[in-house]
Design a protein around this motif. Sequence first.
Motif, PDB file in Angstrom:
ATOM      1  N   CYS A   1       6.293  53.900  -5.275  1.00  0.00           N
ATOM      2  CA  CYS A   1       5.177  54.930  -5.365  1.00  0.00           C
ATOM      3  C   CYS A   1       3.860  54.185  -5.006  1.00  0.00           C
ATOM      4  O   CYS A   1       4.044  52.922  -5.321  1.00  0.00           O
ATOM      5  CB  CYS A   1       4.854  55.899  -6.631  1.00  0.00           C
ATOM      6  SG  CYS A   1       4.941  54.835  -8.063  1.00  0.00           S
TER       7      CYS A   1
ATOM      8  N   THR B   1       1.892  66.330  -7.607  1.00  0.00           N
ATOM      9  CA  THR B   1       1.205  65.546  -8.932  1.00  0.00           C
ATOM     10  C   THR B   1       0.955  66.309 -10.250  1.00  0.00           C
ATOM     11  O   THR B   1       0.941  67.728 -10.000  1.00  0.00           O
ATOM     12  CB  THR B   1      -0.254  64.822  -8.665  1.00  0.00           C
ATOM     13  OG1 THR B   1      -0.837  65.996  -8.017  1.00  0.00           O
ATOM     14  CG2 THR B   1       0.114  64.018  -7.366  1.00  0.00           C
TER      15      THR B   1
ATOM     16  N   THR C   1      15.089  63.306  -9.370  1.00  0.00           N
ATOM     17  CA  THR C   1      13.417  63.601  -9.120  1.00  0.00           C
ATOM     18  C   THR C   1      13.050  62.206  -9.592  1.00  0.00           C
ATOM     19  O   THR C   1      13.299  61.534 -10.687  1.00  0.00           O
ATOM     20  CB  THR C   1      13.110  64.634 -10.265  1.00  0.00           C
ATOM     21  OG1 THR C   1      13.606  65.946  -9.856  1.00  0.00           O
ATOM     22  CG2 THR C   1      11.494  64.489 -10.170  1.00  0.00           C
TER      23      THR C   1
ATOM     24  N   ARG D   1      10.649  65.138  -5.848  1.00  0.00           N
ATOM     25  CA  ARG D   1      11.742  65.897  -6.110  1.00  0.00           C
ATOM     26  C   ARG D   1      12.763  65.983  -4.795  1.00  0.00           C
ATOM     27  O   ARG D   1      12.121  66.390  -3.588  1.00  0.00           O
ATOM     28  CB  ARG D   1      11.582  67.446  -6.599  1.00  0.00           C
ATOM     29  CG  ARG D   1      10.958  67.389  -7.705  1.00  0.00           C
ATOM     30  CD  ARG D   1      10.265  68.872  -8.396  1.00  0.00           C
ATOM     31  NE  ARG D   1       9.963  68.971  -9.527  1.00  0.00           N
ATOM     32  CZ  ARG D   1       8.778  68.514  -9.995  1.00  0.00           C
ATOM     33  NH1 ARG D   1       7.907  68.065  -9.011  1.00  0.00           N
ATOM     34  NH2 ARG D   1       8.305  68.647 -11.092  1.00  0.00           N
TER      35      ARG D   1
ATOM     36  N   SER E   1       9.924  59.968 -10.748  1.00  0.00           N
ATOM     37  CA  SER E   1       8.580  59.914 -11.438  1.00  0.00           C
ATOM     38  C   SER E   1       7.577  58.739 -10.975  1.00  0.00           C
ATOM     39  O   SER E   1       8.230  57.654 -10.921  1.00  0.00           O
ATOM     40  CB  SER E   1       8.670  60.100 -12.836  1.00  0.00           C
ATOM     41  OG  SER E   1       9.538  61.302 -13.125  1.00  0.00           O
ATOM     42  N   CYS E   2       6.429  58.908 -11.258  1.00  0.00           N
ATOM     43  CA  CYS E   2       5.516  57.565 -11.248  1.00  0.00           C
ATOM     44  C   CYS E   2       4.477  57.864 -12.166  1.00  0.00           C
ATOM     45  O   CYS E   2       3.747  58.612 -11.980  1.00  0.00           O
ATOM     46  CB  CYS E   2       5.028  57.541  -9.815  1.00  0.00           C
ATOM     47  SG  CYS E   2       3.965  56.056  -9.564  1.00  0.00           S
ATOM     48  N   ALA E   3       4.277  56.978 -13.056  1.00  0.00           N
ATOM     49  CA  ALA E   3       3.437  56.972 -14.142  1.00  0.00           C
ATOM     50  C   ALA E   3       2.181  56.129 -14.004  1.00  0.00           C
ATOM     51  O   ALA E   3       2.404  54.992 -13.432  1.00  0.00           O
ATOM     52  CB  ALA E   3       3.895  56.759 -15.399  1.00  0.00           C
TER      53      ALA E   3
ATOM     54  N   TYR F   1       5.340  62.893  -8.559  1.00  0.00           N
ATOM     55  CA  TYR F   1       6.742  63.330  -8.506  1.00  0.00           C
ATOM     56  C   TYR F   1       7.120  63.364  -7.200  1.00  0.00           C
ATOM     57  O   TYR F   1       6.552  63.740  -6.230  1.00  0.00           O
ATOM     58  CB  TYR F   1       7.146  64.357  -9.265  1.00  0.00           C
ATOM     59  CG  TYR F   1       6.675  64.498 -10.685  1.00  0.00           C
ATOM     60  CD1 TYR F   1       5.617  65.082 -11.050  1.00  0.00           C
ATOM     61  CD2 TYR F   1       7.373  64.011 -11.721  1.00  0.00           C
ATOM     62  CE1 TYR F   1       4.995  65.221 -12.403  1.00  0.00           C
ATOM     63  CE2 TYR F   1       7.089  64.148 -12.967  1.00  0.00           C
ATOM     64  CZ  TYR F   1       5.973  64.826 -13.361  1.00  0.00           C
ATOM     65  OH  TYR F   1       5.454  64.760 -14.716  1.00  0.00           O
TER      66      TYR F   1
ATOM     67  N   GLY G   1      13.393  56.940 -12.302  1.00  0.00           N
ATOM     68  CA  GLY G   1      14.200  58.233 -12.024  1.00  0.00           C
ATOM     69  C   GLY G   1      15.314  58.041 -10.898  1.00  0.00           C
ATOM     70  O   GLY G   1      16.127  58.825 -10.674  1.00  0.00           O
TER      71      GLY G   1
ATOM     72  N   MET H   1       0.617  61.583 -13.429  1.00  0.00           N
ATOM     73  CA  MET H   1       1.991  61.551 -12.955  1.00  0.00           C
ATOM     74  C   MET H   1       2.247  62.011 -11.461  1.00  0.00           C
ATOM     75  O   MET H   1       1.623  62.906 -11.180  1.00  0.00           O
ATOM     76  CB  MET H   1       3.035  62.323 -13.913  1.00  0.00           C
ATOM     77  CG  MET H   1       3.213  61.844 -15.254  1.00  0.00           C
ATOM     78  SD  MET H   1       4.135  60.429 -15.442  1.00  0.00           S
ATOM     79  CE  MET H   1       5.713  60.557 -14.707  1.00  0.00           C
TER      80      MET H   1
END
Length: 121
Positions: free
Chosen positions: A95, A71, A18, A81, A20-22, A79, A7, A77
Motif C-alpha cells: 500500500c 478506505t 482482503t 478485497r 488491509s493497510c493501517a 483495503y 492480510g 484504514m
Amino acid sequence: VQLQASGGGLVQAGGSLTLSCAASEGTLGDYNMGWFRQAPGKEREFVARILWSGASISYKDSVKGRFTISTDNVKNMLYLRMKDLKPEDTAVYYCAASTSYSENDGRYRYWGQGTQVTVSS
C-alpha cells in the motif's frame, strides 16, 4: 504518514483475500492511496488507486471486476478485497500514499512494508 499492510496469505485459485493497510502518524484522508504488487523477477506494478475523497477509483485491467479498493477514514484504514484469485496474482502487495492521484509508483512517497499473497493452482 506510516503505513502497515497485512492480510496476505496462501489461497487456492478462485479464493478470496482482503488486504488491509493501517495508517498512523497521519490521516489517510489527506492522501490519495494506491495498491501495488511485485512478483518475483518482475517490476512493481500498479493494481488499484483511490482518490482521497473516494470520488475516483481505477484498477489495473487484469483485476477489474475481481478486486475492490476502499478506505475507512474513521478507522484510518485502506483495503483491497480480492476475489477469484489467480496464480498470476501471486506477488508481494504494497500500500502507498501520495499527494498525487497516479498509477506511477514513483509518485508515491509513503509505502507499507508489503504483504505476500500466494495463489496456488
